[in-house]
Scaffold this active site. Structure first.
Site, PDB file in Angstrom:
ATOM      1  N   ARG A   1       1.137  -1.625  -0.018  1.00  0.00           N
ATOM      2  CA  ARG A   1       0.256  -0.383   0.067  1.00  0.00           C
ATOM      3  C   ARG A   1       0.897   1.582   0.130  1.00  0.00           C
ATOM      4  O   ARG A   1       1.912   1.334   0.227  1.00  0.00           O
ATOM      5  CB  ARG A   1      -0.902  -0.056   1.134  1.00  0.00           C
ATOM      6  CG  ARG A   1      -1.159  -0.726   2.477  1.00  0.00           C
ATOM      7  CD  ARG A   1       0.017   0.103   3.285  1.00  0.00           C
ATOM      8  NE  ARG A   1      -0.076   1.362   3.426  1.00  0.00           N
ATOM      9  CZ  ARG A   1       1.072   2.094   3.378  1.00  0.00           C
ATOM     10  NH1 ARG A   1       2.345   1.710   3.757  1.00  0.00           N
ATOM     11  NH2 ARG A   1       0.763   3.582   3.580  1.00  0.00           N
ATOM     12  N   ALA A  43       0.583   5.363  -2.250  1.00  0.00           N
ATOM     13  CA  ALA A  43       0.638   5.444  -4.177  1.00  0.00           C
ATOM     14  C   ALA A  43       1.947   5.162  -4.563  1.00  0.00           C
ATOM     15  O   ALA A  43       1.541   4.628  -5.265  1.00  0.00           O
ATOM     16  CB  ALA A  43       0.093   6.721  -4.416  1.00  0.00           C
ATOM     17  N   ASP A  66      -1.849  10.684  -2.369  1.00  0.00           N
ATOM     18  CA  ASP A  66      -2.244   9.526  -2.887  1.00  0.00           C
ATOM     19  C   ASP A  66      -2.643   9.796  -4.454  1.00  0.00           C
ATOM     20  O   ASP A  66      -2.493   9.002  -5.507  1.00  0.00           O
ATOM     21  CB  ASP A  66      -3.679   8.508  -2.428  1.00  0.00           C
ATOM     22  CG  ASP A  66      -3.237   7.858  -1.753  1.00  0.00           C
ATOM     23  OD1 ASP A  66      -2.899   8.132  -0.266  1.00  0.00           O
ATOM     24  OD2 ASP A  66      -2.302   6.627  -1.713  1.00  0.00           O
ATOM     25  N   LYS A  69      -4.696   9.919   3.032  1.00  0.00           N
ATOM     26  CA  LYS A  69      -5.886   9.062   4.050  1.00  0.00           C
ATOM     27  C   LYS A  69      -7.033   9.332   4.228  1.00  0.00           C
ATOM     28  O   LYS A  69      -5.953  10.504   5.230  1.00  0.00           O
ATOM     29  CB  LYS A  69      -4.772   8.373   4.871  1.00  0.00           C
ATOM     30  CG  LYS A  69      -5.042   7.889   6.031  1.00  0.00           C
ATOM     31  CD  LYS A  69      -5.732   6.228   5.562  1.00  0.00           C
ATOM     32  CE  LYS A  69      -5.439   5.461   4.421  1.00  0.00           C
ATOM     33  NZ  LYS A  69      -6.121   4.670   3.997  1.00  0.00           N
TER      34      LYS A  69
END
Lengths: 354, 354
Positions: A48, A50, A239, A250
């Site tokens: 996980r 980006a 992200d 997030k």
């Protein structure tokens, strides 16, 4: 200092991946040998962050076409497209995933005269190159941002934008690490980052390995610490960043930005340019993933809510550009107006050809 | 609608207490027979919420003196003081605890001519009266505040200020319940309220029992929902309110207030007047409890952070009065300037003699 772990690596015929769902209790490396396993690893957040998702996507493309039989370029192209489509369907918000797929598509398009086996090799090379580049970019982000942190600062970060979220070194944590490696005495507060506790599990784990003093706080505590004057800087990752600077990150990042502005604390975003999506006018166009509510109602498999309780699990939020004091990329610290600043960065990058 | 549970009750010779640490998985009533067990129940949050802690303190005083032998009033007075001191040392922030001790001291002082056995009876009567009064006050708070909630509103609340935090009906949840019982179609978002998840465990449990639609969200999600226009009102409880209106409540309340102001959402506090501490000029004088960091690093006994990780567990924060649109008490909705408004409330209350 050497990186204390490798997030993602291409091995001869598989992808080696640190399974982040098992951290910090266990440090287990997965050997991903099929496209299905790679997509599953992205979906369940074994990998996980980006930039790391981007690399995983590129390696996934390379992996997914390796067992294509024969030398029919047209059929190979169809297989390639199907692989890309499967990877594109895993997670919608991080743009790096789509950026990586585009880059792999350019390799395919640029090798029209080559045979299938040679194209397969080129795709592997590109994916490996992207992993190496990402580590380099993180170091450049760190250098670009480290002077924003002053001796004695306590820095708040949200979620994990560290080596684990990238090929290594990290973006937001890369800036913190670079400041720490300059010899600055700094401390970090890590928001635990519910529901999956990436701050409590991953950011603390990384910083403890690096020797950077870190204290975990619940997500609802940062405001009280700012009110008491105990936080001097906020640095988070991203992200997807729209061309105007609106930043998806997030869930909870927007809240931290509002609190920082209210309390006069500078708020910075750190991310590679591959996170900037110039095709989007503003953050309202960024697709926001909602995940299974059971991630909120259960922690490590243990229920914390009444049976049948409803919950919402919005994975990301959008921080408007005007709450961001600067966006740190490999080309330096961009400030508003961001569209213009990003254009210059992309031009600079094209000239450098990195 | 009848209350679906009883938070705290005086029984012939013990205190009957719903153990809130076991909710929602188990509905267990404790039989508290000693002062030590009562103090332990307060410390470990088996009973929590400022008004409920006040009642527990009063019943604890009554319980703690029952086994005093003989009829020596002076020695009885010393025992009484020791009992009060033990209870006062359990939790520092909620003023209702100290308010309850003061009220019990008044009973003692007002019965100088009575024998020890009779004083013991008077103390029990006072504690029982306080439990009854608290339920009545909650109903009046509900009536005073229900018109602040409009048909179709989605209301955010933080932590649990419900029947579980009081003798019954609740303060913030009492207002929500009263609006719901008027027939208004409303929905509630419950902040899960880390680290001990009172929102996820208790508020959802209460509202589900009452049939009020409730959705649990992580504490970091409310800001994103306000940004999307999905929250119209915020109502929270209070642990101590300074005379200027600065309000100590569960950690994260301050953050919700900053977000509400940023997004133009009205923010209300609901609490009985016993939560108002006119001796304090402002919130900076409110003592703030810090609890064991293991409550942050472990959830339901499961570690969620690396071994040895540092954490902070600040239990409350202070919301400055200027972020509060109104404070709902049994005397109506007070607005700034609060000192003046509270003075009027106390005068009104004295005349009513409740």
């Amino acid at each position: 200092m050497k990186d204390p772990f490798r997030t993602i690596q291409w091995k001869d015929n598989y992808i080696r991946l640190l399974d982040q769902t098992l951290l910090p209790a266990q440090e287990v490396y997965l050997e991903i040998r099929t496209l299905e396993d790679l997509c599953d690893a992205i979906r369940r957040l074994a990998v996980r962050g980006a930039p790391a998702i981007g690399i995983a996507a590129a390696m996934g493309v390379a992996l997914g076409v390796q067992d294509f039989p024969g030398d029919d370029r047209k059929a190979f192209g169809k297989r390639f497209d199907a692989v890309c489509a499967a990877i594109a369907a895993t997670r919608p918000t991080a743009v790096n995933l789509f950026w990586a797929l585009k880059r792999m598509k350019r390799v395919l398009a640029g090798s029209a005269s080559l045979g299938v086996e040679e194209v397969k090799s080129r795709l592997i090379e590109e994916a490996i190159l992207m992993e190496r580049e990402d580590r380099l970019l993180c170091h450049r982000i760190g250098e670009a941002g480290r002077d924003l942190i002053e001796e004695g600062d306590t820095v708040l970060t949200h979620c994990n934008a560290g080596g684990l979220a990238t090929a290594g070194f990290g973006t937001a944590l890369g800036v913190i690490r670079a400041a720490f490696e300059q010899g600055k005495k700094i401390k970090v507060y890590a928001d635990e980052t519910r529901p999956l506790n990436q701050g409590a599990r991953l950011t603390s784990w990384e910083l403890m390995k690096l020797g950077v003093p870190v204290t975990i706080i619940p997500d609802n505590t940062a405001g009280a610490l700012m009110q008491r004057g105990e936080i001097q800087r906020v640095i988070v990752g991203a992200d997807r960043i729209a061309s105007n600077g609106d930043t998806a990150n997030k869930i909870g990042t927007h809240t931290v930005a509002v609190l920082a502005r209210h309390h006069g604390v500078p708020f910075y975003v750190a991310a590679p340019l591959s996170t900037v999506d110039m095709e989007l006018c503003d953050g309202s166009e960024i697709p926001i993933e909602e995940r299974d509510p059971s991630e909120v109602t259960h922690i490590a498999g243990v229920p914390i809510a009444p049976e049948g309780a409803a919950a919402r699990n919005i994975a990301f939020d959008v921080t408007p550009y005007h709450l961001i004091n600067g966006i740190i990329t490999e080309c330096g610290v961009a400030t508003a107006p961001y569209r213009e600043a990003f254009r210059k960065c992309f031009l600079m990058k094209e000239k450098e050809k990195i």
